[in-house]
Design a protein around this motif. Structure first.
Motif, PDB file in Angstrom:
ATOM      1  N   GLY A 114      94.091  25.237   7.341  1.00  0.00           N
ATOM      2  CA  GLY A 114      92.597  25.585   6.935  1.00  0.00           C
ATOM      3  C   GLY A 114      92.748  26.059   5.490  1.00  0.00           C
ATOM      4  N   THR A 115      91.412  26.033   5.172  1.00  0.00           N
ATOM      5  CA  THR A 115      90.927  26.771   3.788  1.00  0.00           C
ATOM      6  C   THR A 115      89.919  27.661   3.824  1.00  0.00           C
ATOM      7  OG1 THR A 115      90.850  26.185   1.170  1.00  0.00           O
ATOM      8  CG2 THR A 115      89.887  24.664   2.906  1.00  0.00           C
ATOM      9  N   GLN A 116      90.017  28.802   3.341  1.00  0.00           N
ATOM     10  CA  GLN A 116      88.686  29.671   3.513  1.00  0.00           C
ATOM     11  C   GLN A 116      87.666  29.497   2.524  1.00  0.00           C
ATOM     12  OE1 GLN A 116      88.251  32.487   5.704  1.00  0.00           O
ATOM     13  NE2 GLN A 116      86.273  32.296   4.570  1.00  0.00           N
ATOM     14  N   VAL A 117      86.368  29.214   3.038  1.00  0.00           N
ATOM     15  CA  VAL A 117      85.063  28.958   2.091  1.00  0.00           C
ATOM     16  C   VAL A 117      84.638  30.339   2.438  1.00  0.00           C
ATOM     17  CG1 VAL A 117      83.205  27.751   1.908  1.00  0.00           C
ATOM     18  CG2 VAL A 117      85.225  26.518   2.229  1.00  0.00           C
ATOM     19  N   THR A 118      83.962  30.991   1.443  1.00  0.00           N
ATOM     20  CA  THR A 118      83.123  31.902   1.448  1.00  0.00           C
ATOM     21  C   THR A 118      81.867  31.948   0.608  1.00  0.00           C
ATOM     22  OG1 THR A 118      84.971  33.767   1.840  1.00  0.00           O
ATOM     23  CG2 THR A 118      82.940  34.694   1.222  1.00  0.00           C
ATOM     24  N   VAL A 119      80.721  32.083   1.128  1.00  0.00           N
ATOM     25  CA  VAL A 119      79.449  31.883   0.360  1.00  0.00           C
ATOM     26  C   VAL A 119      78.718  33.256   0.336  1.00  0.00           C
ATOM     27  CG1 VAL A 119      77.418  30.716   0.184  1.00  0.00           C
ATOM     28  CG2 VAL A 119      79.348  29.751   1.244  1.00  0.00           C
ATOM     29  N   SER A 120      78.583  33.713  -0.801  1.00  0.00           N
ATOM     30  CA  SER A 120      77.874  34.943  -0.929  1.00  0.00           C
ATOM     31  C   SER A 120      76.572  35.056  -0.904  1.00  0.00           C
ATOM     32  CB  SER A 120      78.410  35.953  -2.244  1.00  0.00           C
ATOM     33  OG  SER A 120      78.122  35.103  -3.364  1.00  0.00           O
ATOM     34  N   SER A 121      75.858  35.838  -0.756  1.00  0.00           N
ATOM     35  CA  SER A 121      74.215  35.810  -0.596  1.00  0.00           C
ATOM     36  C   SER A 121      73.574  36.569  -2.115  1.00  0.00           C
ATOM     37  CB  SER A 121      73.522  36.532   0.536  1.00  0.00           C
ATOM     38  OG  SER A 121      74.059  37.898   0.553  1.00  0.00           O
TER      39      SER A 121
END
Length: 121
Positions: A114-121
């Protein structure tokens, strides 16, 4: 020994893009179905996209029109181009492989870490 190694995750603002890669080894790449799943905190792992060895690329309704899957059999690599990212896309993204045509989580034979994807608002 089969290995699937994801890369390309990271932090991005809403509306941005990322491209994930999954490099496969130890299997006959051009005969397997490759898939992407994701798991957000507190939620079950869910299907994102699948690329069958014979034909067809399939997407979940939540990413259709925004994400594009592709594969390069010469490089034993699959990609997931993610555009117009939303905060709800935040998750760990997993690459998986199935020696058959199935696309569901239960049919996958092999998984990456797995690889982390973080989307900020």
């Amino acid at each position: 020994q089969v290995q699937l190694v994801e890369s390309g995750g990271g932090l991005v603002q809403a509306g941005g893009s990322l491209r994930l890669s999954c490099a496969a080894s130890g299997l006959t790449f051009n005969t397997v179905t490759m898939a992407w799943f994701r798991q957000a905190p507190g939620k079950e792992r869910e299907f994102v996209a699948a690329i069958r060895y014979s034909s067809g690329i399939y997407y979940s309704d939540s990413v259709k029109g925004r994400f594009t899957g592709s594969r390069d059999d010469a490089k034993n690599t699959v990609y997931l181009q993610m555009n117009s990212l939303k905060p709800e896309d935040t998750a760990v993204y997993y690459c998986a492989a199935n020696r058959g045509p199935g696309m569901s989580r239960s049919t996958m034979d092999y998984w990456g870490r797995g690889t982390q994807v973080t989307v900020s608002s």
